[in-house]
Design an enzyme around this catalytic site. Structure first.
Site, mmCIF file in Angstrom:
data_model
loop_
_atom_site.group_PDB
_atom_site.id
_atom_site.type_symbol
_atom_site.label_atom_id
_atom_site.label_comp_id
_atom_site.label_asym_id
_atom_site.label_seq_id
_atom_site.Cartn_x
_atom_site.Cartn_y
_atom_site.Cartn_z
ATOM 1 N N SER A 106 0.817 -1.214 0.000
ATOM 2 C CA SER A 106 0.000 0.000 0.000
ATOM 3 C C SER A 106 0.857 1.272 0.000
ATOM 4 C CB SER A 106 -0.954 -0.047 1.210
ATOM 5 O OG SER A 106 -1.969 0.900 1.086
ATOM 6 N N ASP A 150 10.242 6.179 -9.868
ATOM 7 C CA ASP A 150 9.828 6.929 -11.058
ATOM 8 C C ASP A 150 10.665 8.188 -11.241
ATOM 9 O OD1 ASP A 150 7.898 5.090 -11.684
ATOM 10 O OD2 ASP A 150 6.237 6.216 -10.798
ATOM 11 N N LYS A 155 -0.666 -4.217 -3.384
ATOM 12 C CA LYS A 155 -1.933 -3.743 -2.836
ATOM 13 C C LYS A 155 -2.166 -2.317 -3.351
ATOM 14 C CE LYS A 155 -5.273 -2.801 0.270
ATOM 15 N NZ LYS A 155 -6.070 -1.554 0.289
#
Length: 453
Positions: A179, A190, A205
């Site tokens: 999560s 990124d 998740k």
């Protein structure tokens, strides 16, 4: 009378353990070091207020001997969850980002050359804290995107241009990082801000759930009921990274994958029945720092060479083969003699490894444990005792199970138990060596250093 908690939800077990302060409760447990899972031990505890300081962020400063009689000082940040006290305000307001900021400032004051952020057992928590924490390492920009059932996309960003820590950084993940952990790791990947190291992927998740209390629904519609009708829990949104890739199902795939039994275990979102699929949305505009890719091939080459020769990773490879054989075998013997022989074999393997590890030369590393209480104190506390590099083990295999490591408790023992049992956190040890390589390569590459500054 004792209540069998096998298969019971954790919230129900906690409810039964809680009670009036000063009263006693008995817990029947399987000891962490029991080779035979049928072993039982009764522990009596006195109920009292429990301060959850173990779930707070904490850190270590490690002085590692290097070439030419030099020492490399690194920091390791351990973050078990993303937390925030929504009721307290001002100086009493407790949050992950505030606590991590204190620890980062302390690590910077002590001149660490790089840091490792350990998220291996972080199951998530407050989403806004994951966004704020990401903001401590990047100037500003999108951190996570969410899409609802109508297709509407909302971008949550860090708007603070200040950067608290701008040096070399590794994020350590596992199949149990879930999560909010995946949002943080994915964002730093990124942006090219940090090197991600760990299991083959994180938990996967990537969805948001909401509770609908049926009592409120019945009241609004003036419908009668004679008992608490409970609640419905349903998915309302999906998470996406700044790059547009969902964290659902696939999770975050590290830049460097290390050998682990977890890579073969049936854990994570993909092991559930009917998980929502992975998909993509358009990328949000974000700055790509390119601090990892130029060095990735060389870092992988060096790490692979070490892993091939490292005895602890040899043990892990042996455990992987044993675990894969266990998964392939769909039968369990009911022959007592055979089962006892299997347990004996596992114990002999564990004892042999323990003896070998405890016979090793004591490490010359110095480790300083830093709690939040230490951040306002000058200097460093006394270094912890040397323990042959013994630390918490990170695996969930047949041999490790005899030491108390399970899918629910991937780290198994606490530090003291690990020292006694002679286990080594091979993943963290290799990550420390990767960080030293990363620091060295950054220092040699002028263009990369200029980019970082």
């Amino acid at each position: 009378e004792p209540v069998d908690c096998g298969g019971m939800k954790l919230t129900k077990v906690v409810e039964m353990i809680r009670g009036e302060k000063g009263t006693e409760v008995e817990l029947t447990i399987i000891p962490v070091d029991a080779a035979d899972s049928s072993t039982r031990k009764v522990v009596t505890i006195v109920r009292d207020e429990v301060k959850l300081e173990d779930q707070e962020a904490k850190a270590k400063i490690i002085d590692i001997p290097a070439e030419n009689n030099k020492t490399v000082r690194i920091g390791v940040l351990d973050l078990p969850s993303f937390y925030e006290d929504m009721e307290a305000r001002g100086a009493d307001h407790k949050s992950t980002s505030a606590d991590m900021a204190k620890l980062l400032k302390k690590l910077k004051e002590e001149n660490v050359a790089g840091i490792i952020l350990d998220l291996r057992r972080n199951g998530g928590g407050a989403l806004n804290e994951a966004i704020k924490l990401t903001g401590l390492f990047i100037k500003k920009g999108p951190v996570v995107q969410t899409k609802d059932s109508s297709g509407r996309i909302v971008v949550d960003s860090d708007h603070d241009p200040s950067v608290l820590y701008d040096g070399p950084m590794i994020v350590l993940t596992s199949r149990f990082s879930a999560s909010a952990s995946e949002i943080l790791a994915g964002a730093l990947q990124d942006y090219g801000r940090a090197l991600i190291v760990g299991d083959s992927s994180t938990h996967g998740k990537g969805t948001v759930q909401q509770l609908l209390y049926l009592k409120d629904f019945l009241d609004d519609n003036r419908l009668p009921y004679g008992y608490d009708p409970g609640a419905l829990k349903f998915t309302i949104r999906k998470f996406y990274r700044a790059s547009g890739s969902s964290t659902q199902l696939k999770g975050v795939i590290p830049d460097l994958v290390l050998p682990s039994v977890n890579n073969y275990a049936e854990v994570g979102e993909s092991a559930l029945d009917n998980p929502l699929p992975w998909d993509e949305v358009s990328a949000a505009k974000h700055e790509k720092l390119n601090r990892v890719k130029p060095f990735l091939d060389e870092l992988k080459r060096r790490s692979d060479q070490r892993i091939e020769q490292d005895i602890d990773f040899r043990y892990i490879r042996e455990d992987i083969e044993r675990f894969k054989a266990k998964l392939a075998d769909k039968s369990v013997s009911l022959n007592e003699k055979q089962r006892l022989a299997e347990l004996k074999e596992l114990k002999e393997i564990a004892d042999k490894r323990k003896k070998e590890r405890l016979s090793r030369k004591t490490s010359n590393e110095k480790v300083y444990e830093i709690t939040l209480k230490d951040t306002d104190k000058p200097g460093l506390p006394e270094p912890v005792a040397k323990t042959n590099e013994v630390a918490m083990a990170e695996s969930s295999d047949l041999v490790a199970e005899s030491l108390g490591v399970t899918a629910e408790n991937p780290h198994g023992e606490n530090d003291d138990e690990a020292k006694e049992n002679g286990t080594v956190d091979a993943t963290l040890e290799e990550t420390k060596r990767i960080l030293i390589d990363y620091i060295s390569l950054l220092q040699k590459n002028t263009s990369a250093v200029t980019l970082i500054k």
